[in-house]
Design an enzyme around this catalytic site. Sequence first.
Site, PDB file in Angstrom:
ATOM      1  N   HIS A   1       0.882  -1.105   0.003  1.00  0.00           N
ATOM      2  CA  HIS A   1       0.067  -0.101   0.031  1.00  0.00           C
ATOM      3  C   HIS A   1       0.941   1.248   0.241  1.00  0.00           C
ATOM      4  O   HIS A   1       1.926   1.114   0.645  1.00  0.00           O
ATOM      5  CB  HIS A   1      -1.148  -0.049   1.231  1.00  0.00           C
ATOM      6  CG  HIS A   1      -2.001   0.971   1.119  1.00  0.00           C
ATOM      7  ND1 HIS A   1      -2.134   2.205   1.165  1.00  0.00           N
ATOM      8  CD2 HIS A   1      -3.323   0.548   0.652  1.00  0.00           C
ATOM      9  CE1 HIS A   1      -3.253   2.787   1.098  1.00  0.00           C
ATOM     10  NE2 HIS A   1      -3.983   1.801   0.791  1.00  0.00           N
TER      11      HIS A   1
ATOM     12  N   ASP B   1      -7.974  -5.116  -0.338  1.00  0.00           N
ATOM     13  CA  ASP B   1      -8.281  -6.128  -1.200  1.00  0.00           C
ATOM     14  C   ASP B   1      -8.169  -7.671  -0.954  1.00  0.00           C
ATOM     15  O   ASP B   1      -8.449  -8.385  -1.739  1.00  0.00           O
ATOM     16  CB  ASP B   1      -7.807  -5.703  -2.658  1.00  0.00           C
ATOM     17  CG  ASP B   1      -8.309  -4.493  -2.917  1.00  0.00           C
ATOM     18  OD1 ASP B   1      -7.669  -3.666  -3.272  1.00  0.00           O
ATOM     19  OD2 ASP B   1      -9.695  -4.395  -3.141  1.00  0.00           O
TER      20      ASP B   1
HETATM   21  C1  SDX Z   1      -6.236  -0.219  -3.080  1.00  0.00           C
HETATM   22  O1  SDX Z   1      -4.488   4.229  -2.032  1.00  0.00           O
HETATM   23  C2  SDX Z   1      -5.407   3.817  -1.715  1.00  0.00           C
HETATM   24  O2  SDX Z   1      -5.836   4.314  -0.475  1.00  0.00           O
HETATM   25  C3  SDX Z   1      -6.008   2.627  -2.389  1.00  0.00           C
HETATM   26  C4  SDX Z   1      -7.083   1.864  -1.506  1.00  0.00           C
HETATM   27  C5  SDX Z   1      -8.348   2.434  -1.334  1.00  0.00           C
HETATM   28  O3  SDX Z   1      -8.852   2.158  -0.431  1.00  0.00           O
HETATM   29  O4  SDX Z   1      -8.871   3.355  -2.264  1.00  0.00           O
HETATM   30  O5  SDX Z   1      -6.478   1.306  -0.291  1.00  0.00           O
HETATM   31  C6  SDX Z   1      -7.403   0.588  -2.345  1.00  0.00           C
HETATM   32  O6  SDX Z   1      -6.106   0.296  -4.211  1.00  0.00           O
HETATM   33  C7  SDX Z   1      -5.522  -1.253  -2.252  1.00  0.00           C
HETATM   34  C8  SDX Z   1      -4.115  -1.720  -3.308  1.00  0.00           C
HETATM   35  C9  SDX Z   1      -4.628  -2.771  -4.264  1.00  0.00           C
HETATM   36  N1  SDX Z   1      -3.587  -2.957  -5.242  1.00  0.00           N
HETATM   37  C10 SDX Z   1      -3.036  -4.260  -5.007  1.00  0.00           C
HETATM   38  O7  SDX Z   1      -3.156  -5.092  -4.043  1.00  0.00           O
HETATM   39  C11 SDX Z   1      -1.851  -4.414  -5.993  1.00  0.00           C
HETATM   40  C12 SDX Z   1      -0.723  -4.950  -5.592  1.00  0.00           C
HETATM   41  N2  SDX Z   1      -0.089  -3.706  -4.725  1.00  0.00           N
HETATM   42  C13 SDX Z   1       1.091  -3.041  -5.527  1.00  0.00           C
HETATM   43  O8  SDX Z   1       0.857  -3.051  -6.744  1.00  0.00           O
HETATM   44  C14 SDX Z   1       1.280  -1.778  -4.635  1.00  0.00           C
HETATM   45  O9  SDX Z   1       1.605  -2.226  -3.512  1.00  0.00           O
HETATM   46  C15 SDX Z   1       0.496  -0.459  -4.697  1.00  0.00           C
HETATM   47  C16 SDX Z   1       0.279  -0.097  -6.123  1.00  0.00           C
HETATM   48  C17 SDX Z   1      -0.740  -1.042  -3.935  1.00  0.00           C
HETATM   49  C18 SDX Z   1       1.509   0.521  -4.075  1.00  0.00           C
HETATM   50  O10 SDX Z   1       2.544   0.673  -4.573  1.00  0.00           O
HETATM   51  P1  SDX Z   1       3.768   1.789  -4.227  1.00  0.00           P
HETATM   52  O11 SDX Z   1       3.414   2.724  -3.129  1.00  0.00           O
HETATM   53  O12 SDX Z   1       3.981   2.483  -5.380  1.00  0.00           O
HETATM   54  O13 SDX Z   1       4.851   0.868  -4.111  1.00  0.00           O
HETATM   55  P2  SDX Z   1       6.015   0.417  -5.073  1.00  0.00           P
HETATM   56  O14 SDX Z   1       5.351  -0.117  -6.336  1.00  0.00           O
HETATM   57  O15 SDX Z   1       6.971   1.613  -5.410  1.00  0.00           O
HETATM   58  O16 SDX Z   1       6.570  -0.533  -4.300  1.00  0.00           O
HETATM   59  C19 SDX Z   1       7.834  -0.341  -3.227  1.00  0.00           C
HETATM   60  C20 SDX Z   1       8.525  -1.654  -2.966  1.00  0.00           C
HETATM   61  C21 SDX Z   1       9.024  -2.119  -4.232  1.00  0.00           C
HETATM   62  O17 SDX Z   1      10.092  -3.020  -4.120  1.00  0.00           O
HETATM   63  P3  SDX Z   1      11.560  -2.275  -4.465  1.00  0.00           P
HETATM   64  O18 SDX Z   1      11.669  -2.160  -5.771  1.00  0.00           O
HETATM   65  O19 SDX Z   1      11.737  -1.211  -3.600  1.00  0.00           O
HETATM   66  O20 SDX Z   1      12.622  -3.443  -4.009  1.00  0.00           O
HETATM   67  O21 SDX Z   1       7.524  -2.310  -2.459  1.00  0.00           O
HETATM   68  C22 SDX Z   1       7.155  -3.551  -3.492  1.00  0.00           C
HETATM   69  C23 SDX Z   1       7.771  -3.173  -4.815  1.00  0.00           C
HETATM   70  O22 SDX Z   1       8.400  -4.074  -5.602  1.00  0.00           O
HETATM   71  N3  SDX Z   1       6.146  -3.845  -3.529  1.00  0.00           N
HETATM   72  C24 SDX Z   1       5.544  -5.430  -3.737  1.00  0.00           C
HETATM   73  C25 SDX Z   1       4.169  -5.044  -3.559  1.00  0.00           C
HETATM   74  N4  SDX Z   1       3.957  -3.777  -3.471  1.00  0.00           N
HETATM   75  C26 SDX Z   1       4.945  -2.975  -3.482  1.00  0.00           C
HETATM   76  N5  SDX Z   1       6.131  -6.467  -3.764  1.00  0.00           N
HETATM   77  C27 SDX Z   1       5.327  -7.559  -3.892  1.00  0.00           C
HETATM   78  N6  SDX Z   1       4.115  -7.584  -3.928  1.00  0.00           N
HETATM   79  C28 SDX Z   1       3.501  -6.367  -3.908  1.00  0.00           C
HETATM   80  N7  SDX Z   1       2.071  -6.330  -3.752  1.00  0.00           N
END
Ligand code: SDX
Length: 397
Positions: free
Chosen positions: A262, A319
Amino acid sequence: MTIACEYRPGLEGVPATQSSISYVDGQNGILEYRGINIEELAKHSSFIETAYLLIWGVLPTSDELAEFKHEIQFHRRLKYRIRDMMKCFPESGHPMDALQACAAALGLFYSRRALDDPAYIRAAVVRLLAKIPTMVAAFQLMRKGNDPIQPRDDLDYSANFLYMLTEQEPDPIAARIFDACLILHAEHTINASTFSAMVTASTLTDPYAVIASAVGTLAGPLHGGASEEVILMLEEIGSVENVVPYVERCIERKSKIMGFGHRVYKVKDPRATILQQMAQELFDKSGHAEQDQYYDIAVALEKAVAERLAHKGIYPNVDFYSGLVYRKLGIPTDLYTPVFAIARVAGWLAHWKEQLEENRIFRPTQIFTGTHNVPYVAIDKRRSSQDIQLYADLVAP
Ligand code: SDX
């Protein structure tokens, strides 16, 4: 007046507005709607009461709530032209695309714009809260080749939706749990779809276009579309034994594990904790039948991810468990995000109204990375970019 500030991809940490609607503490896993803790609302409130709180800023009196409920009941039905439009939609289309089209189409019937008229604002709030569930349920029945069924005024908001969707009066406990799910999904500060609603609202377009923008944004798998992806992921994993190999593969490929992570929460999303308890309650009530192995896989997945990614602040988000609850309630997988939209309309409308109260059209700037003074080349003198690359490779030192 230009204020120089650094570029932040995804506007991470950049305030886009000032708002009093909700508050998230991502380090301590706290979510409040108008200052009230989400756990309290999920336990004691109803979705319609919570929607009123979000949109008008205060909990309604019993008379105000009764009047709001009555207005919404009165406006649940769809114009026959909207139903006729749905009949032209392909059955294979995604319900979020159907919902976005229908939400935008509402603007055709209510084209008068009077954004400075409180009665117009209230009418738009009532119509959208009332009609979005009917649209979702109608598309579900029509894509199966059946006529949609009319709303029942003797059922409350959540029970009526489940009735229109399944053609059966729902179990009261199931309706109560579903209503609590709507409360949990109603609002979450400036997430992508809410920001989309605010940008659209800032141009002073109609509220139906605002909600259509937000629905399109919520549909993405990185946002509201994740709940559907979670169930598909659990089906792909297939057994508890496959969980660790699956997580190891995702980490190796740097692919995202759906339902985790998140932008704001760096601990377990408080909504995920409540949804997990609801899933457990449903399984305890109806028996942990064979096909509920996905709950066991989900619990094992949460543990495996915590052991490997907790240091990055990767925990379950809203989710992760919601799909297990909806699945137990008999809701089809590709309707999970439309259900998210039914709930989030309350938050989107609250931010629409707040944006109008002190509006300034969104128009950010950019950091230019292109080139200047490029000559215009006649078409017979141009070479394709492949040729240019080939030539560059040939003459490369
Ligand atoms: C919702 O914003 C809100 O409030 C949204 C929400 C709402 O109520 O409206 O809460 C609802 O959208 C919840 C999120 C649902 N999405 C998912 O479950 C999809 C999977 N999650 C990711 O895509 C991600 O965590 C996000 C998009 C939710 C957040 O991404 P960020 O903040 O842009 O984080 P990032 O992609 O920059 O990742 C930072 C690090 C990375 O590792 P490094 O490159 O630094 O080594 O964390 C890792 C990422 O690879 N990472 C994950 C991960 N999410 C982040 N690694 C594995 N699995 C994941 N899900």
